[in-house]
Design a protein around this motif. Structure first.
Motif, PDB file in Angstrom:
ATOM      1  N   UNK A  52       0.863  -1.177   0.000  1.00 58.27           N
ATOM      2  CA  UNK A  52       0.000   0.000   0.000  1.00 58.27           C
ATOM      3  C   UNK A  52       0.906   1.236   0.000  1.00 58.27           C
ATOM      4  N   UNK A  53       0.382   2.347  -0.461  1.00 56.98           N
ATOM      5  CA  UNK A  53       1.198   3.559  -0.536  1.00 56.98           C
ATOM      6  C   UNK A  53       0.628   4.667   0.344  1.00 56.98           C
ATOM      7  N   UNK A  54       1.533   5.467   0.875  1.00 56.66           N
ATOM      8  CA  UNK A  54       1.127   6.704   1.539  1.00 56.66           C
ATOM      9  C   UNK A  54       0.903   7.730   0.407  1.00 56.66           C
ATOM     10  N   UNK A  55      -0.166   8.510   0.503  1.00 61.52           N
ATOM     11  CA  UNK A  55      -0.592   9.293  -0.660  1.00 61.52           C
ATOM     12  C   UNK A  55       0.462  10.258  -1.234  1.00 61.52           C
ATOM     13  N   UNK A  56       1.294  10.945  -0.439  1.00 66.69           N
ATOM     14  CA  UNK A  56       2.306  11.805  -1.094  1.00 66.69           C
ATOM     15  C   UNK A  56       3.258  11.012  -1.997  1.00 66.69           C
ATOM     16  N   UNK A  57       3.472   9.729  -1.684  1.00 69.35           N
ATOM     17  CA  UNK A  57       4.324   8.921  -2.550  1.00 69.35           C
ATOM     18  C   UNK A  57       3.623   8.568  -3.858  1.00 69.35           C
ATOM     19  N   UNK A  58       2.293   8.506  -3.843  1.00 66.97           N
ATOM     20  CA  UNK A  58       1.553   8.306  -5.096  1.00 66.97           C
ATOM     21  C   UNK A  58       1.742   9.526  -5.996  1.00 66.97           C
ATOM     22  N   UNK A  59       1.680  10.715  -5.380  1.00 67.12           N
ATOM     23  CA  UNK A  59       1.893  11.946  -6.158  1.00 67.12           C
ATOM     24  C   UNK A  59       3.312  11.957  -6.739  1.00 67.12           C
ATOM     25  N   UNK A  60       4.281  11.573  -5.934  1.00 68.50           N
ATOM     26  CA  UNK A  60       5.670  11.547  -6.402  1.00 68.50           C
ATOM     27  C   UNK A  60       5.873  10.503  -7.501  1.00 68.50           C
ATOM     28  N   UNK A  61       5.484   9.269  -7.224  1.00 70.33           N
ATOM     29  CA  UNK A  61       5.850   8.154  -8.102  1.00 70.33           C
ATOM     30  C   UNK A  61       5.018   8.080  -9.379  1.00 70.33           C
ATOM     31  N   UNK A  62       3.738   8.476  -9.295  1.00 69.25           N
ATOM     32  CA  UNK A  62       2.837   8.174 -10.417  1.00 69.25           C
ATOM     33  C   UNK A  62       2.124   9.375 -11.015  1.00 69.25           C
ATOM     34  N   UNK A  63       2.204  10.532 -10.352  1.00 65.64           N
ATOM     35  CA  UNK A  63       1.461  11.675 -10.876  1.00 65.64           C
ATOM     36  C   UNK A  63       2.358  12.832 -11.319  1.00 65.64           C
ATOM     37  N   UNK A  64       3.350  13.193 -10.498  1.00 66.66           N
ATOM     38  CA  UNK A  64       4.120  14.400 -10.802  1.00 66.66           C
ATOM     39  C   UNK A  64       5.618  14.163 -10.962  1.00 66.66           C
ATOM     40  N   UNK A  65       6.090  13.000 -10.601  1.00 64.57           N
ATOM     41  CA  UNK A  65       7.518  12.709 -10.691  1.00 64.57           C
ATOM     42  C   UNK A  65       8.306  13.606  -9.711  1.00 64.57           C
ATOM     43  N   UNK A  66       9.613  13.347  -9.635  1.00 63.10           N
ATOM     44  CA  UNK A  66      10.411  13.996  -8.596  1.00 63.10           C
ATOM     45  C   UNK A  66      10.517  15.512  -8.770  1.00 63.10           C
ATOM     46  N   UNK A  67      10.848  15.939  -9.965  1.00 62.61           N
ATOM     47  CA  UNK A  67      10.998  17.385 -10.205  1.00 62.61           C
ATOM     48  C   UNK A  67       9.661  18.087  -9.978  1.00 62.61           C
ATOM     49  N   UNK A  68       8.591  17.467 -10.444  1.00 62.48           N
ATOM     50  CA  UNK A  68       7.268  18.075 -10.329  1.00 62.48           C
ATOM     51  C   UNK A  68       6.860  18.324  -8.890  1.00 62.48           C
ATOM     52  N   UNK A  69       6.912  17.296  -8.059  1.00 61.69           N
ATOM     53  CA  UNK A  69       6.437  17.468  -6.678  1.00 61.69           C
ATOM     54  C   UNK A  69       7.374  18.394  -5.896  1.00 61.69           C
ATOM     55  N   UNK A  70       8.662  18.340  -6.208  1.00 63.61           N
ATOM     56  CA  UNK A  70       9.611  19.215  -5.500  1.00 63.61           C
ATOM     57  C   UNK A  70       9.277  20.676  -5.754  1.00 63.61           C
ATOM     58  N   UNK A  71       8.900  20.987  -6.985  1.00 61.18           N
ATOM     59  CA  UNK A  71       8.529  22.362  -7.337  1.00 61.18           C
ATOM     60  C   UNK A  71       7.156  22.711  -6.764  1.00 61.18           C
ATOM     61  N   UNK A  72       6.224  21.781  -6.853  1.00 66.25           N
ATOM     62  CA  UNK A  72       4.837  22.038  -6.429  1.00 66.25           C
ATOM     63  C   UNK A  72       4.742  22.369  -4.938  1.00 66.25           C
ATOM     64  N   UNK A  73       5.586  21.727  -4.144  1.00 69.06           N
ATOM     65  CA  UNK A  73       5.563  21.974  -2.699  1.00 69.06           C
ATOM     66  C   UNK A  73       5.836  23.454  -2.400  1.00 69.06           C
ATOM     67  N   UNK A  74       6.653  24.061  -3.239  1.00 69.70           N
ATOM     68  CA  UNK A  74       6.953  25.493  -3.053  1.00 69.70           C
ATOM     69  C   UNK A  74       5.883  26.367  -3.696  1.00 69.70           C
TER      70      UNK A  74
END
Lengths: 387, 42
Positions: A182-204
């Protein structure tokens, strides 16, 4: 010795750790994943998708030479036959391993967060799936047929793995520890929705959108999980934690920890399922924040880096400790250097219980550990890890 | 108007439930998980 008795004795070492008891000795659980197939000289592609008996044979050869009290999983995690019919997915298998396509983890743009958060189920179905799998840009009737074929393939994938697991457990006496993932939801955003660069930028740039999307995904995923009939057989629910150690502690506290804590409280404490988190990288900067986790023995963490003795002491009564044996030493060190480090693991991490001996990382290829070194440390812990 | 992909999952679930003689609601739950898996497992 009776195979079933062997399996029960081995499995009990883990359940003892996860129920706050001190086992007869430290459980031996190197994270051997696809290394097993390299060691056995068996094609991963054939073992995963063509012949379940080959999958079993790999574990039989491994088990004959390497002492363990169990293995985490059979490593056949991705339904490759299903995904090959649906088009190119995120994962690809070859004779030597499973690779991830680097560019396929980004499936949404930041301006899609709000719509996704309104109804993740329908957004996944109607927007992300056709974008990720163009086969669904087809007529309704064709889509229905594609889904029905995928369901049959997925069912067959489940039967294939069940057959291999049944043989490994009941013919070798080797417990498979992970029951489901099972996944914790922020990891779903990282791994399958926005990728590493995407989520790193989105947090800001889009912090509220990230949080509201993680909340919606968390609720949806947990609802699916709690409505599933997960067997109560003592096997752990596995979650690889990918995002946390790329976050500053204050961002971890805001964007990740609330979901991690809620998950532990719900699944581990209230529902009483044992969970196993693969805690990648160094968690030392987050141990103070994690003091807010509930007290439980039902939660084990594989810690990759850091001062594990310090982490174990700080997280006492909250997370059981797994890990300790670096692949760098297993792959490059001498046999004696490996045994010396295994002794250090026992000296520093075993006292008081709550410890499972394992490698710090997953062994994917043959070069990740010299066979004679892995055999030596597992044997050492078996012989010297008695309480 | 053409039905969407979500509706295709529901239709597939209904047909599979009838063909395999299983509960329609249970199959709907399985289809929901399949939607999730299409994004997170392949």
């Amino acid at each position: 010795m009776d195979i079933i008795k062997t399996k029960e004795e081995k499995f009990k070492r883990f359940t003892d750790v996860m129920t706050g008891k001190i086992p007869d000795r430290v459980p031996v659980l190197p994270n051997t994943e696809t290394w097993i197939f390299h060691y056995a000289g068996i094609s991963i592609k054939k073992a995963f998708a063509e012949d379940a008996d080959l999958l079993f044979e790999a574990f039989k050869i491994f088990d004959k030479d390497v002492y363990t009290d169990g293995v985490l999983s059979i490593s056949n995690t991705f339904p490759l036959n299903m995904s090959s019919k649906l088009g190119s997915g995120l994962y690809q298998v070859s004779d030597v391993g499973v690779q991830i396509h680097g560019s396929k983890g980004k499936n949404i743009e930041p301006n899609e967060y709000r719509e996704l958060a309104k109804d993740p189920l329908k957004y996944f179905a109607n927007v992300i799936i056709p974008k990720k799998l163009p086969i669904f840009k087809n007529s309704f009737e064709n889509n229905v047929q594609t889904i029905k074929i995928a369901f049959q393939d997925f069912s067959e994938f489940g039967r294939y793995n069940a057959q291999a697991i049944n043989r490994i457990e009941n013919e070798l006496g080797l417990p498979i520890l992970v029951g489901t993932t099972n996944y914790i939801s922020p990891d779903v955003v990282l791994d399958y929705l926005r990728d590493f660069v995407g989520i790193s930028t989105d947090i800001k740039r889009y912090p509220e959108e990230v949080i509201s999307t993680c909340e919606a995904l968390y609720d949806w995923i947990l609802r699916m999980f709690t409505s599933s009939n997960i067997p109560r057989n003592g096997k752990v629910i596995f979650s690889p934690l990918h995002l946390p150690t790329y976050l500053r502690p204050k961002d971890f506290e805001k964007f990740y920890f609330p979901f991690m804590k809620a998950y532990v409280e719900k699944v581990c404490v209230k529902m009483d399922y044992p969970i196993y988190f693969f805690m990648e990288n160094d968690w030392t900067p987050y141990v103070d924040i994690m003091q807010d986790l509930p007290d439980t023995n039902n939660f084990i963490g594989l810690f990759e880096k850091g001062d594990l003795k310090f982490i174990k002491e700080k997280m006492k009564n909250k997370i059981m400790m797994m890990g300790g044996m670096p692949l760098s030493i297993l792959s490059m060190g001498t046999k004696q250097e490996c045994i010396d480090h295994a002794k250090k693991c026992l000296d520093e991490l075993a006292p008081g219980g709550g410890y499972i001996f394992s490698t710090d990382k997953v062994l994917m290829s043959m070069n990740d550990a010299r066979a004679e070194n892995l055999i030596a440390v597992c044997e050492y812990i078996k012989e010297n890890g008695k309480y | 108007m053409e039905k969407d992909v979500y509706e295709a999952f529901i239709q597939a679930g209904d047909e599979l439930a009838a063909e395999n003689n299983v509960d329609k609601n249970a199959m709907e739950g399985i289809m929901e998980k399949l939607i999730y898996l299409f994004v997170t497992r392949i």
